[in-house]
Design a protein around this motif. Structure first.
Motif, PDB file in Angstrom:
ATOM      1  N   GLU A   1       0.832  -1.200   0.000  1.00 15.82           N
ATOM      2  CA  GLU A   1       0.000   0.000   0.000  1.00 15.82           C
ATOM      3  C   GLU A   1       0.870   1.255   0.000  1.00 15.82           C
ATOM      4  O   GLU A   1       0.550   2.241  -0.669  1.00 15.82           O
ATOM      5  CB  GLU A   1      -0.926  -0.003   1.225  1.00 15.82           C
ATOM      6  CG  GLU A   1      -2.015  -1.063   1.153  1.00 15.82           C
ATOM      7  CD  GLU A   1      -2.830  -1.139   2.434  1.00 15.82           C
ATOM      8  OE1 GLU A   1      -2.523  -0.367   3.370  1.00 15.82           O
ATOM      9  OE2 GLU A   1      -3.774  -1.947   2.489  1.00 15.82           O
ATOM     10  N   GLN A   2       1.990   1.176   0.770  1.00 15.99           N
ATOM     11  CA  GLN A   2       2.904   2.312   0.803  1.00 15.99           C
ATOM     12  C   GLN A   2       3.523   2.553  -0.571  1.00 15.99           C
ATOM     13  O   GLN A   2       3.605   3.685  -1.038  1.00 15.99           O
ATOM     14  CB  GLN A   2       4.004   2.073   1.841  1.00 15.99           C
ATOM     15  CG  GLN A   2       4.976   3.252   1.989  1.00 15.99           C
ATOM     16  CD  GLN A   2       6.113   2.933   2.938  1.00 15.99           C
ATOM     17  OE1 GLN A   2       6.617   1.815   2.949  1.00 15.99           O
ATOM     18  NE2 GLN A   2       6.512   3.894   3.743  1.00 15.99           N
ATOM     19  N   GLU A   3       3.957   1.448  -1.223  1.00 20.28           N
ATOM     20  CA  GLU A   3       4.544   1.579  -2.551  1.00 20.28           C
ATOM     21  C   GLU A   3       3.524   2.132  -3.535  1.00 20.28           C
ATOM     22  O   GLU A   3       3.849   2.979  -4.370  1.00 20.28           O
ATOM     23  CB  GLU A   3       5.052   0.217  -3.024  1.00 20.28           C
ATOM     24  CG  GLU A   3       6.307  -0.257  -2.268  1.00 20.28           C
ATOM     25  CD  GLU A   3       6.712  -1.662  -2.671  1.00 20.28           C
ATOM     26  OE1 GLU A   3       5.980  -2.278  -3.481  1.00 20.28           O
ATOM     27  OE2 GLU A   3       7.749  -2.143  -2.181  1.00 20.28           O
ATOM     28  N   GLN A   4       2.273   1.626  -3.419  1.00 18.17           N
ATOM     29  CA  GLN A   4       1.229   2.126  -4.300  1.00 18.17           C
ATOM     30  C   GLN A   4       0.959   3.604  -4.033  1.00 18.17           C
ATOM     31  O   GLN A   4       0.770   4.399  -4.959  1.00 18.17           O
ATOM     32  CB  GLN A   4      -0.053   1.308  -4.111  1.00 18.17           C
ATOM     33  CG  GLN A   4       0.061  -0.129  -4.612  1.00 18.17           C
ATOM     34  CD  GLN A   4      -1.144  -0.971  -4.243  1.00 18.17           C
ATOM     35  OE1 GLN A   4      -2.049  -0.512  -3.544  1.00 18.17           O
ATOM     36  NE2 GLN A   4      -1.160  -2.220  -4.689  1.00 18.17           N
ATOM     37  N   ALA A   5       0.941   3.949  -2.705  1.00 17.29           N
ATOM     38  CA  ALA A   5       0.705   5.345  -2.344  1.00 17.29           C
ATOM     39  C   ALA A   5       1.840   6.234  -2.850  1.00 17.29           C
ATOM     40  O   ALA A   5       1.603   7.335  -3.358  1.00 17.29           O
ATOM     41  CB  ALA A   5       0.565   5.488  -0.826  1.00 17.29           C
ATOM     42  N   LEU A   6       3.098   5.737  -2.717  1.00 14.82           N
ATOM     43  CA  LEU A   6       4.244   6.514  -3.205  1.00 14.82           C
ATOM     44  C   LEU A   6       4.194   6.664  -4.720  1.00 14.82           C
ATOM     45  O   LEU A   6       4.502   7.733  -5.257  1.00 14.82           O
ATOM     46  CB  LEU A   6       5.550   5.835  -2.783  1.00 14.82           C
ATOM     47  CG  LEU A   6       5.893   5.903  -1.289  1.00 14.82           C
ATOM     48  CD1 LEU A   6       7.127   5.070  -0.988  1.00 14.82           C
ATOM     49  CD2 LEU A   6       6.107   7.342  -0.845  1.00 14.82           C
ATOM     50  N   ALA A   7       3.807   5.554  -5.391  1.00 13.03           N
ATOM     51  CA  ALA A   7       3.690   5.620  -6.849  1.00 13.03           C
ATOM     52  C   ALA A   7       2.602   6.613  -7.253  1.00 13.03           C
ATOM     53  O   ALA A   7       2.773   7.401  -8.190  1.00 13.03           O
ATOM     54  CB  ALA A   7       3.384   4.231  -7.410  1.00 13.03           C
ATOM     55  N   LYS A   8       1.480   6.563  -6.522  1.00 14.10           N
ATOM     56  CA  LYS A   8       0.384   7.488  -6.797  1.00 14.10           C
ATOM     57  C   LYS A   8       0.819   8.917  -6.515  1.00 14.10           C
ATOM     58  O   LYS A   8       0.521   9.835  -7.297  1.00 14.10           O
ATOM     59  CB  LYS A   8      -0.822   7.117  -5.923  1.00 14.10           C
ATOM     60  CG  LYS A   8      -2.068   7.971  -6.188  1.00 14.10           C
ATOM     61  CD  LYS A   8      -2.606   7.753  -7.589  1.00 14.10           C
ATOM     62  CE  LYS A   8      -3.894   8.518  -7.803  1.00 14.10           C
ATOM     63  NZ  LYS A   8      -4.409   8.363  -9.182  1.00 14.10           N
ATOM     64  N   LEU A   9       1.553   9.095  -5.388  1.00 14.76           N
ATOM     65  CA  LEU A   9       2.038  10.428  -5.038  1.00 14.76           C
ATOM     66  C   LEU A   9       3.002  10.948  -6.108  1.00 14.76           C
ATOM     67  O   LEU A   9       2.948  12.120  -6.483  1.00 14.76           O
ATOM     68  CB  LEU A   9       2.733  10.382  -3.674  1.00 14.76           C
ATOM     69  CG  LEU A   9       3.263  11.709  -3.120  1.00 14.76           C
ATOM     70  CD1 LEU A   9       2.125  12.699  -2.942  1.00 14.76           C
ATOM     71  CD2 LEU A   9       3.977  11.472  -1.791  1.00 14.76           C
ATOM     72  N   LYS A  10       3.882  10.033  -6.593  1.00 15.52           N
ATOM     73  CA  LYS A  10       4.811  10.422  -7.648  1.00 15.52           C
ATOM     74  C   LYS A  10       4.050  10.843  -8.902  1.00 15.52           C
ATOM     75  O   LYS A  10       4.385  11.843  -9.547  1.00 15.52           O
ATOM     76  CB  LYS A  10       5.746   9.255  -7.963  1.00 15.52           C
ATOM     77  CG  LYS A  10       6.803   9.580  -9.000  1.00 15.52           C
ATOM     78  CD  LYS A  10       7.737   8.398  -9.218  1.00 15.52           C
ATOM     79  CE  LYS A  10       8.806   8.722 -10.254  1.00 15.52           C
ATOM     80  NZ  LYS A  10       9.710   7.563 -10.493  1.00 15.52           N
ATOM     81  N   GLN A  11       3.009  10.055  -9.223  1.00 12.01           N
ATOM     82  CA  GLN A  11       2.196  10.375 -10.397  1.00 12.01           C
ATOM     83  C   GLN A  11       1.519  11.738 -10.223  1.00 12.01           C
ATOM     84  O   GLN A  11       1.494  12.557 -11.150  1.00 12.01           O
ATOM     85  CB  GLN A  11       1.147   9.282 -10.617  1.00 12.01           C
ATOM     86  CG  GLN A  11       0.238   9.546 -11.814  1.00 12.01           C
ATOM     87  CD  GLN A  11      -0.861   8.501 -11.935  1.00 12.01           C
ATOM     88  OE1 GLN A  11      -0.875   7.505 -11.220  1.00 12.01           O
ATOM     89  NE2 GLN A  11      -1.791   8.722 -12.822  1.00 12.01           N
ATOM     90  N   ILE A  12       0.982  11.959  -8.994  1.00 18.03           N
ATOM     91  CA  ILE A  12       0.315  13.229  -8.719  1.00 18.03           C
ATOM     92  C   ILE A  12       1.303  14.381  -8.832  1.00 18.03           C
ATOM     93  O   ILE A  12       0.998  15.430  -9.408  1.00 18.03           O
ATOM     94  CB  ILE A  12      -0.338  13.202  -7.319  1.00 18.03           C
ATOM     95  CG1 ILE A  12      -1.522  12.212  -7.309  1.00 18.03           C
ATOM     96  CG2 ILE A  12      -0.819  14.587  -6.903  1.00 18.03           C
ATOM     97  CD1 ILE A  12      -2.105  11.974  -5.935  1.00 18.03           C
ATOM     98  N   ASN A  13       2.536  14.170  -8.275  1.00 16.49           N
ATOM     99  CA  ASN A  13       3.564  15.213  -8.360  1.00 16.49           C
ATOM    100  C   ASN A  13       3.924  15.511  -9.809  1.00 16.49           C
ATOM    101  O   ASN A  13       4.118  16.675 -10.184  1.00 16.49           O
ATOM    102  CB  ASN A  13       4.814  14.785  -7.588  1.00 16.49           C
ATOM    103  CG  ASN A  13       4.643  14.907  -6.093  1.00 16.49           C
ATOM    104  OD1 ASN A  13       3.835  15.706  -5.623  1.00 16.49           O
ATOM    105  ND2 ASN A  13       5.388  14.133  -5.327  1.00 16.49           N
ATOM    106  N   GLN A  14       4.028  14.426 -10.613  1.00 18.43           N
ATOM    107  CA  GLN A  14       4.337  14.629 -12.028  1.00 18.43           C
ATOM    108  C   GLN A  14       3.213  15.403 -12.722  1.00 18.43           C
ATOM    109  O   GLN A  14       3.477  16.283 -13.547  1.00 18.43           O
ATOM    110  CB  GLN A  14       4.549  13.272 -12.709  1.00 18.43           C
ATOM    111  CG  GLN A  14       5.830  12.571 -12.283  1.00 18.43           C
ATOM    112  CD  GLN A  14       5.944  11.173 -12.855  1.00 18.43           C
ATOM    113  OE1 GLN A  14       4.958  10.586 -13.312  1.00 18.43           O
ATOM    114  NE2 GLN A  14       7.148  10.617 -12.823  1.00 18.43           N
ATOM    115  N   GLU A  15       1.962  15.049 -12.364  1.00 18.36           N
ATOM    116  CA  GLU A  15       0.826  15.759 -12.952  1.00 18.36           C
ATOM    117  C   GLU A  15       0.823  17.224 -12.519  1.00 18.36           C
ATOM    118  O   GLU A  15       0.542  18.114 -13.324  1.00 18.36           O
ATOM    119  CB  GLU A  15      -0.483  15.078 -12.536  1.00 18.36           C
ATOM    120  CG  GLU A  15      -0.672  13.696 -13.162  1.00 18.36           C
ATOM    121  CD  GLU A  15      -1.909  12.993 -12.637  1.00 18.36           C
ATOM    122  OE1 GLU A  15      -2.588  13.552 -11.749  1.00 18.36           O
ATOM    123  OE2 GLU A  15      -2.205  11.872 -13.105  1.00 18.36           O
TER     124      GLU A  15
END
Length: 326
Positions: free
Chosen positions: A132-146
């Motif tokens: 979940e943390q990795e998914q959250a970090l990946a999602k956060l990274k995606q959000i940051n990129q967006e």
């Protein structure tokens, strides 16, 4: 049986080579809920579930006969209430009283199994948490990129809007607002460092006649053509703007009065010699002013404007410096 063995914190029992119980300690009896008389002389299989009986025949007895011992055998026994209790069993055979005896030590596995279940559960939860943390970090990274992409897009839009806000729509030159900002900068630079600069106000001669004779579309074409001539003739550092209507300005950084007058005279010739296909010919009048101590943003514009009208009064198609009429 030794007293210490009888109450040892582990279960103990002895069976003969055929599997009949010979001895049992109190700890094992207590765990299973039996009296000693109920087990002595009974076959060990009477305590085992069917699966455990198969293990005894296929693993326990063959290993005892071949190696004389069994280590860490997981097995279950039925208690007096017919419940299955898990044990870890170690066994070793020996000669005693002229016959083969197999001594067995058992340790209850329930707590260990509970611990293992708890550990497995904890491990699974940790793995899920990491996922979940990795998914959250990946999602956060995606959000940051967006967000970065949106910020870049917004900056581009803002830059475009700023460019539009500083650009004259018809001619593509800088507009009066941009000219005013740059004029303020030049005044500030003069006050700080004494850097000379000059200003031209350029006005088309008889432009009303162009509109009345050829129409406003041709008039617009003339304005665009003149903007191109002004940009082509002036220097890269000069700032050419459309001041309004048929009036244009040119801000000339690091330019003295003589240099400004020379440039304005050349600009008069460049406009007159340009090809004006739709109207045949065109001239401009130019007012020139150079910033001096005591001047302001307003005063230099007034001086250039006064020079412009003096040029028109003196026959047009010419440039006059404010110093020449003052």
């Amino acid at each position: 049986m030794d007293e210490r063995l009888r109450i040892a914190p582990c279960g103990f029992f002895s069976i003969d080579e055929k599997g009949f119980v010979m001895e049992v300690n109190e700890t094992f009896l207590e765990w299973l809920g039996y009296e000693e008389e109920a087990l002595i002389g009974k076959h060990i299989e009477s305590l085992l579930p069917r699966g455990a009986i198969l293990i005894f025949h296929s693993y326990f007895f063959p290993n005892i006969n071949l190696y004389g011992c069994v280590e860490e055998l997981f097995i279950s026994c039925r208690n007096a209430g017919d419940q299955s209790i898990p044990f870890l069993l170690n066994a070793k055979s020996r000669e005693w009283g002229g016959q083969k005896v197999i001594d067995c030590i058992v340790v209850q596995m329930k707590k260990r199994m509970d611990y293992e279940i708890e550990l497995r559960t904890t491990k699974r939860r940790m793995e899920e948490a990491y996922r979940e943390q990795e998914q959250a970090l990946a999602k956060l990274k995606q959000i940051n990129q967006e967000i970065e992409a949106k910020q870049a897009e917004l900056m581009a839009i803002n830059s475009g809007l700023l460019e539009l806000s500083h650009t004259d729509k018809l001619t593509g030159l800088r507009n009066r607002r941009f000219f005013q900002e740059k004029l303020e900068e030049q005044v500030q630079l003069y006050n700080q460092e004494g850097t000379d600069f000059s200003l031209l106000i350029i006005d088309i001669d008889f432009f009303k006649q162009v509109n009345d004779t050829y129409g406003h579309q041709v008039g617009d074409n003339v304005l665009v053509h003149l903007a191109n001539v002004l940009e082509s003739y002036t220097r890269p550092a000069d700032i050419v703007s459309r001041f309004g209507g048929e009036e244009f300005t040119a801000l000339l950084p690091q330019t003295t009065a003589d240099e400004a007058k020379m440039l304005a005279d050349g600009l008069n010739q460049a406009v007159e010699q340009s090809v004006w296909e739709e109207i045949g010919s065109l001239t401009v009048s130019i007012g020139v002013a150079t910033f001096t101590a005591g001047d302001t943003e307003t005063s230099i514009l007034v001086h250039a404007d006064q020079a412009l009208y003096a040029a028109k009064r003196n026959g047009r198609n010419r440039a006059l410096h404010f110093d020449e009429i003052n």
